[in-house]
Write an enzyme that holds these catalytic residues in place. Structure first.
Site, PDB file in Angstrom:
ATOM      1  CG  ASP A  17       3.716  -2.677 -10.830  1.00 49.83           C
ATOM      2  OD1 ASP A  17       4.395  -1.512 -10.905  1.00 49.83           O
ATOM      3  OD2 ASP A  17       2.932  -2.818  -9.811  1.00 49.83           O
ATOM      4  CG  ASP A  34      -6.343  -4.283  -3.127  1.00 49.39           C
ATOM      5  OD1 ASP A  34      -5.280  -4.079  -2.958  1.00 49.39           O
ATOM      6  OD2 ASP A  34      -7.116  -4.287  -4.155  1.00 49.39           O
ATOM      7  CG  HIS A  52      -2.376  -4.180  -4.692  1.00 50.05           C
ATOM      8  ND1 HIS A  52      -3.487  -3.327  -4.947  1.00 50.05           N
ATOM      9  CD2 HIS A  52      -1.199  -3.024  -4.743  1.00 50.05           C
ATOM     10  CE1 HIS A  52      -3.193  -2.213  -5.565  1.00 50.05           C
ATOM     11  NE2 HIS A  52      -1.622  -1.821  -5.336  1.00 50.05           N
ATOM     12  CD  GLU A  98      -5.290  -5.406  -7.642  1.00 52.46           C
ATOM     13  OE1 GLU A  98      -5.187  -5.325  -6.108  1.00 52.46           O
ATOM     14  OE2 GLU A  98      -5.793  -4.359  -8.207  1.00 52.46           O
TER      15      GLU A  98
HETATM   16  C1  F6R Z   1       3.330   0.297  -8.002  1.00 54.44           C
HETATM   17  C2  F6R Z   1       2.894  -0.908  -6.949  1.00 54.44           C
HETATM   18  C3  F6R Z   1       1.702  -0.926  -6.220  1.00 54.44           C
HETATM   19  C4  F6R Z   1       1.707   0.131  -5.181  1.00 54.44           C
HETATM   20  C5  F6R Z   1       0.679   0.368  -4.381  1.00 54.44           C
HETATM   21  C6  F6R Z   1       0.655   1.451  -3.345  1.00 54.44           C
HETATM   22  O1  F6R Z   1       4.390  -0.109  -8.627  1.00 54.44           O
HETATM   23  O2  F6R Z   1       3.527  -1.962  -7.155  1.00 54.44           O
HETATM   24  O3  F6R Z   1       1.852  -2.059  -5.426  1.00 54.44           O
HETATM   25  O4  F6R Z   1       3.076   0.082  -4.435  1.00 54.44           O
HETATM   26  O5  F6R Z   1      -0.225   0.346  -5.278  1.00 54.44           O
HETATM   27  O6  F6R Z   1       0.481   2.636  -4.225  1.00 54.44           O
HETATM   28  P1  F6R Z   1       0.821   4.160  -3.387  1.00 54.44           P
HETATM   29  O7  F6R Z   1       2.473   3.930  -2.830  1.00 54.44           O
HETATM   30  O8  F6R Z   1       0.481   5.120  -4.417  1.00 54.44           O
HETATM   31  O9  F6R Z   1       0.022   4.171  -2.124  1.00 54.44           O
END
Ligand code: F6R
Length: 261
Positions: free
Chosen positions: A67, A136, A138, A143
């Protein structure tokens, strides 16, 4: 779904790096899926260590990012393209152009999303996809409410995700972009092996839903229950709400080491 509970992020990183080392030894031109955020950092550090020790080469491998934020200036340090270069791509021997990400600054964002899907397909699909999970639920930036059949597209981040990510923007939630482009849930599900890592108690609820909840767009990561090869690696804090935690520990303890994850 295989659930692996390990003492800490270092032990998780060792297991994931073992699997990537095995994959690249068998198929040097394998296609990796790279996540950003904090969760994969210990894995990337371990891969760099093994690369420097001459154990792993990425010279023939390719990689696709999950992403990207929309609208961050090209040189912004938190643009995911720059984060991936800093944390892994620029520290190992990927060939120029071998690591691709969705273009969050394209004039034609819809066209760029379609082109990204095509690029993944042209590469033969992703062999091993590294994932983190949002509080949440995702994965990538899909989301709650995301279509379970979604492909790469533009999404709006929830205020929870923007709050969670404010730590990367000097704790200024207003500096966190509102929009992103992200691989869809169906895009992620097309990868041949999903490897999700989560540590810390803030992830415990999301991990519980991911592994033991009903499959629902309200907790997008639950779609992984339909994947034939999904591995979830968690520390004890992230595992603290799992109802079958003892069983997952027994299963992994009884697994022959040569099988890996
Ligand atoms: C980032 C991504 C997100 C993160 C998620 C957890 O490329 O795809 O899904 O993996 O927001 O973020 P962290 O690892 O910072 O807790």
């Amino acid at each position: 779904m295989e659930v692996v509970i390990q003492p800490d992020a270092g032990a998780i990183a060792t297991l994931v790096a073992d699997e990537i080392e095995r994959l690249l030894a068998a198929r040097p031109d394998a296609v990796l899926g790279l996540a950003t955020g904090s969760s994969p950092l210990a894995i990337y550090d371990e891969l760099v260590r093994r690369h420097e020790a001459g154990r792993i080469s990425f010279a023939r491998a390719r990689a696709f990012m999950l992403d990207e934020y929309v609208g961050l200036p090209d040189a912004h340090p938190e643009r995911y393209r720059n984060v991936i270069d800093r944390e892994i791509a620029g520290r190992v021997d990927f060939a120029p152009g071998a690591v691709q990400g969705p273009d969050g600054n394209a004039e034609d964002l819809v066209g760029a999303c379609a082109a990204y899907e095509q690029a993944i397909a042209d590469a033969g699909g992703v062999d091993l996809q590294i994932l983190g999970i949002g509080t949440d639920g995702h994965i990538a930036f899909n989301e709650p409410g995301s279509s379970l059949g979604s492909r790469t597209r533009i999404k709006t981040l929830t205020s929870q995700t923007r709050l969670d990510n404010a730590r990367f923007f000097d704790d200024d939630v207003d500096a966190v972009p509102v929009h992103c482009v992200t691989q869809g849930l169906a895009t992620i599900m097309s990868a041949r092996h999903l490897v999700l890592v989560a540590t810390g108690s803030a992830k415990a609820e999301a991990v519980h839903h991911l592994v033991e909840g009903s499959v629902s767009a309200m907790w997008p990561a639950t779609i992984m229950q339909h994947h034939p090869r999904a591995t979830v690696l968690v520390d004890p804090a992230a595992a603290s709400r799992l109802q079958l935690g003892d069983y997952y520990r027994e299963v992994f303890a009884a697994k022959p080491a040569w099988q890996g994850i």
